[in-house]
Enzyme design. Structure first.
Site, short mmCIF file in Angstrom:
data_model
loop_
_atom_site.label_atom_id
_atom_site.label_comp_id
_atom_site.label_asym_id
_atom_site.label_seq_id
_atom_site.Cartn_x
_atom_site.Cartn_y
_atom_site.Cartn_z
N CYS A 252 -22.61 -42.96 -13.13
CA CYS A 252 -21.51 -43.64 -13.82
C CYS A 252 -20.63 -44.33 -12.79
CB CYS A 252 -20.70 -42.63 -14.62
SG CYS A 252 -19.17 -43.28 -15.31
N LYS B 274 24.14 -22.85 -13.40
CA LYS B 274 23.70 -22.74 -14.79
C LYS B 274 22.17 -22.61 -14.78
CE LYS B 274 24.04 -24.93 -19.34
NZ LYS B 274 22.59 -24.90 -19.62
N LYS C 206 26.79 -30.49 -16.64
CA LYS C 206 25.35 -30.75 -16.63
C LYS C 206 25.01 -31.77 -15.54
CE LYS C 206 22.91 -29.16 -19.22
NZ LYS C 206 22.53 -29.41 -20.63
N GLU D 233 29.62 -21.12 -10.99
CA GLU D 233 28.32 -20.51 -10.68
C GLU D 233 27.21 -21.41 -11.21
OE1 GLU D 233 27.85 -17.36 -14.30
OE2 GLU D 233 29.69 -17.29 -13.11
N TYR E 121 0.83 -1.20 0.00
CA TYR E 121 0.00 0.00 0.00
C TYR E 121 0.87 1.26 0.00
CZ TYR E 121 -3.23 3.60 1.63
OH TYR E 121 -3.96 4.75 1.75
N CYS F 246 -18.58 -42.11 -22.81
CA CYS F 246 -17.84 -42.44 -21.59
C CYS F 246 -17.25 -43.85 -21.69
CB CYS F 246 -18.77 -42.35 -20.38
SG CYS F 246 -17.99 -42.87 -18.83
N CYS G 299 -19.44 -45.94 -18.59
CA CYS G 299 -20.89 -46.15 -18.64
C CYS G 299 -21.46 -46.05 -20.04
CB CYS G 299 -21.59 -45.17 -17.70
SG CYS G 299 -21.60 -43.45 -18.31
N ASP H 149 18.32 -22.30 -15.65
CA ASP H 149 17.49 -22.95 -16.66
C ASP H 149 16.38 -22.00 -17.06
OD1 ASP H 149 16.61 -24.87 -18.36
OD2 ASP H 149 15.62 -26.09 -16.84
N CYS I 16 -18.46 -36.74 -18.59
CA CYS I 16 -19.60 -37.65 -18.52
C CYS I 16 -20.53 -37.06 -17.46
CB CYS I 16 -19.16 -39.05 -18.11
SG CYS I 16 -20.53 -40.16 -17.71
N TYR J 110 25.03 -12.44 -15.52
CA TYR J 110 26.20 -13.20 -15.06
C TYR J 110 27.43 -13.08 -15.97
CZ TYR J 110 23.87 -16.36 -18.34
OH TYR J 110 23.25 -16.89 -19.44
#
Length: 706
Positions: free
Chosen positions: A464, A140, A347, A138, A59, A441, A444, A142, A459, A251
């Site tokens: 059912c 890696k 990796k 450092e 706020y 379905c 049923c 993603d 369904c 980086y």
């Protein structure tokens, strides 16, 4: 970026500005006031988006921001390009022109084990003519790669990686990412122009909340945070980009020019020094996560340690990057046409794998939703074996162009459920078959329907068999009626043997016949009988949740229970009355009204009442006079001494109310271990009291004694 003295000054300035705002007073003039507002808002953006440690409530921040916008509208000639208000774009981005990078963005050579790193280190040492090299390691990230250019301290361009030589100009969208400064003090170090590289990502909590919202709206969730970040960067509406909660880590310094007559500072003679400099200038960089070491064994040790810690990070990483720390040595080692010789990526173990899509089963949920489930050849990903993957709905099958017999790419990020990322169409041999979505379905055989505006086929036959069984499984579950010793397997067994046919049948079981079944001795039979009998006294909100009303979760069930004396009262509520209850929207209200207008459902409730199941809100009068009456609570993280459900029950027994999320309506947030985004959000609202579990227990104990 800010010394302690400067931070104290800015905090005091913010307080002074807020007081003046209330009194409708400026500083000496509009120019001075606007400059003070820009400095204070920029500081608070840094505290919130970079440090994750806000000092103003939402706020208060909004008040300052609104005042700055007002003054800029009145004095357009005083608006500066780096004003916080200039992040927000007007109109849509119709196209993303291609721009050249100042230096090509090359890919990194990959390594997957210690032997690869040892071999790479050997080549680097031989080329450098050194017995040992200092490296900087450092995470890696993603995410989606970006390149930023600053000139004369101002952000002038942001681009995607593209093909490495040129990318798309996404400057307008980049400006929506509040962890990227619109201006930064590079000139203090004599830097005139600089190109820096980084990664845009979405943290795990933001991504989880985003997907939960998509699922609630019957949209397929996004496969992973990387795709979400990459897609967000290319959205045509910058205002939508701003809502995605993107973050950026910077980086790498790829290029820079110095001001005439200025010498290059020591801070940018090493990679680790550059990371520290970026952090000092207000960027999010891996300055805290990095480690500078000498020798390849120290590199291996840190990579292996970090791999064990990866799931504790708030964002996804898929490995580590090892760079020669000294820039002069980097220049000496040079690069190939594909990758630099002075850096390599280590990796982590794969969380992606390919498999064969063999068949698709269509499962019927308790609300009639038809969910296609892919059955693939079992494949090991991220520590688990995956053989079944939800495809969510027909549209996902079409969008991903999936066929039976396809080779598919499967991904599992962290503890998230696995997804099929895509089919590998290039490997098709012509034997693949289309996936045919059923028109009726599978259980049923009733015709399926897709409600307008939804992507899920349903369904609508409430009798059912599949729905009946799923509703019973939900009814006996832990969070509903909590009938211990029952469980899914017993529900399916008793139903298949004809021992029960519906929810009321749970309370009409023939225990003599059950006792004849294999695996049911006297003790297990007694435990089951006792659990069923005990469930009759469960509080009303558990019964409401156990009914499996579409869109009604535990919190909404409590809201409904607290609104009535008896569950049957709900059949007389109009949709408008339901909408008037807290946190209930039109979609939920419509579902509740539909449920209690159904004669079969009312008959079922009458049967349960006749069988002795509690239909009353028995705690309403006692709770109203409790010591926590009128107070709202929320729990986050893992509690050490209490179960979450028990803690919430303690609150409600004393008249308190449990909220579903952090808002200005919340009075107390009780924090356990590994608290996440709720804690960070609560810190920004100065009316919320944050308590530990022990402080909560003392509070409850005090109210009981009182």
């Amino acid at each position: 970026m800010y010394t302690k003295e400067i931070e104290i000054t800015l905090a005091q300035t913010a307080k002074d500005l807020l007081q003046r705002l209330e009194q409708q007073k400026l500083l000496n003039n509009a120019d001075e006031t606007m400059e003070a507002l820009r400095r204070v808002i920029a500081y608070n953006d840094w505290r919130y988006y970079v440090q994750s440690d806000p000092v103003l409530s939402d706020y208060e921040y909004d008040q300052l921001f609104a005042w700055l916008k007002k003054l800029e509208a009145e004095n357009p000639h005083l608006v500066s390009a780096d004003s916080p208000t200039q992040r927000v774009a007007k109109g849509l981005t119709k196209e993303f022109p291609t721009v050249q990078h100042l230096v090509p963005m090359l890919s990194l050579e990959n390594s997957y084990n210690a032997d690869d790193l040892i071999d790479w280190d050997r080549k680097a040492r031989e080329a450098a003519g050194l017995p040992e090299i200092e490296y900087c390691i450092e995470p890696k990230f993603d995410g989606a790669s970006i390149s930023l250019i600053y000139e004369n301290d101002m952000l002038t361009r942001g681009a995607t990686r593209g093909d490495g030589v040129a990318g798309e100009d996404i400057t307008t969208n980049i400006r929506q990412i509040r962890s990227i400064p619109l201006s930064a003090g590079f000139s203090k170090y004599g830097i005139h122009q600089i190109e820096i590289r980084g990664e845009v990502l979405i943290n795990k909590n933001t991504f989880k909340a985003f997907n939960e919202k998509r699922i609630a709206e019957n949209q397929p969730p996004l496969a992973n945070p990387r795709n979400a970040a990459s897609g967000s960067l290319r959205m045509v509406d910058p205002n939508e980009v701003a809502k995605r909660g993107l973050e950026a880590f910077l980086y790498h310094m790829s290029y820079h020019t110095m001001e005439r007559g200025k010498e290059e500072p020591d801070a940018i003679k090493t990679h680790s020094g550059t990371l520290d400099l970026l952090s000092t200038l207000g960027f999010r960089s891996p300055a805290k996560e990095k480690k500078v070491v000498k020798g390849v064994q120290a590199v291996i040790d840190y990579c292996l340690w970090f791999e064990q810690e990866r799931d504790n990070l708030p964002y996804e990483i898929d490995g580590m990057v090892i760079k020669v720390n000294d820039y002069a040595l980097q220049d000496k080692l040079g690069m190939t046409t594909h990758h630099p010789r002075w850096a390599i990526a280590y990796k982590f173990k794969a969380r992606q794998a390919t498999s064969k899509l063999r068949t698709v089963e269509f499962q019927v949920g308790r609300t009639g939703s038809i969910t296609p489930v892919a059955k693939i050849d079992p494949v090991h990903i991220g520590g688990v074996t995956v053989s079944s993957i939800s495809l969510f709905n027909e549209e996902v099958i079409r969008e991903k162009d999936l066929k039976l017999g396809d080779t598919v790419l499967v991904e599992r990020a962290g503890d998230v459920i696995p997804y099929i990322v895509k089919s590998v169409a290039d490997l098709r041999n012509g034997a693949e078959k289309d996936i045919v979505f059923p028109t009726h379905c599978p259980v049923c055989k009733d015709k399926l329907f897709k409600p307008e505006g939804e992507s899920v086929w349903r369904c609508i036959n409430i009798n059912c068999e599949a729905q009946v069984v799923e509703r019973m499984i939900h009814f006996v579950s832990k969070d509903a009626m909590d009938i211990k010793s029952f469980g899914e397997s017993n529900v399916r067994k008793f139903y298949s043997l004809g021992l029960m046919h519906d929810i009321p049948g749970i309370y009409q079981l023939d225990f003599d016949k059950i006792g004849e079944l294999e695996g049911f001795g006297k003790k297990s039979l007694s435990n089951l009988q006792s659990a069923i009998a005990q469930s009759k006294t469960q509080p009303l909100h558990r019964l409401i949740f156990g009914l499996g009303i579409r869109y009604v979760g535990e919190t909404t069930a409590k809201t409904l229970a607290n609104a009535v004396s008896n569950i049957m009262d709900l059949q007389h509520f109009s949709e408008e009355q339901i909408l008037a209850l807290e946190d209930i929207g039109p979609k939920v209200a419509g579902s509740i009204k539909q449920f209690f207008s159904n004669k079969d459902n009312i008959h079922m409730l009458q049967q349960l009442a006749a069988l002795g199941v509690n239909m009353e809100n028995t705690k309403s009068s006692a709770a109203a006079s409790g010591g926590l009456s009128g107070q709202t609570f929320l729990f986050t993280g893992t509690l050490a001494k209490l179960k979450r459900s028990d803690a919430e029950e303690m609150v409600e027994q004393q008249g308190g109310k449990i909220l579903s999320g952090v808002s200005s309506k919340l009075n107390y947030l009780i924090v356990g271990e590994d608290a996440g985004s709720k804690l960070e959000k609560a810190k920004k609202i100065n009316t919320i009291r944050i308590l530990t579990e022990d402080e909560f227990l003392e509070m409850v104990k005090g109210d009981n004694n009182g």
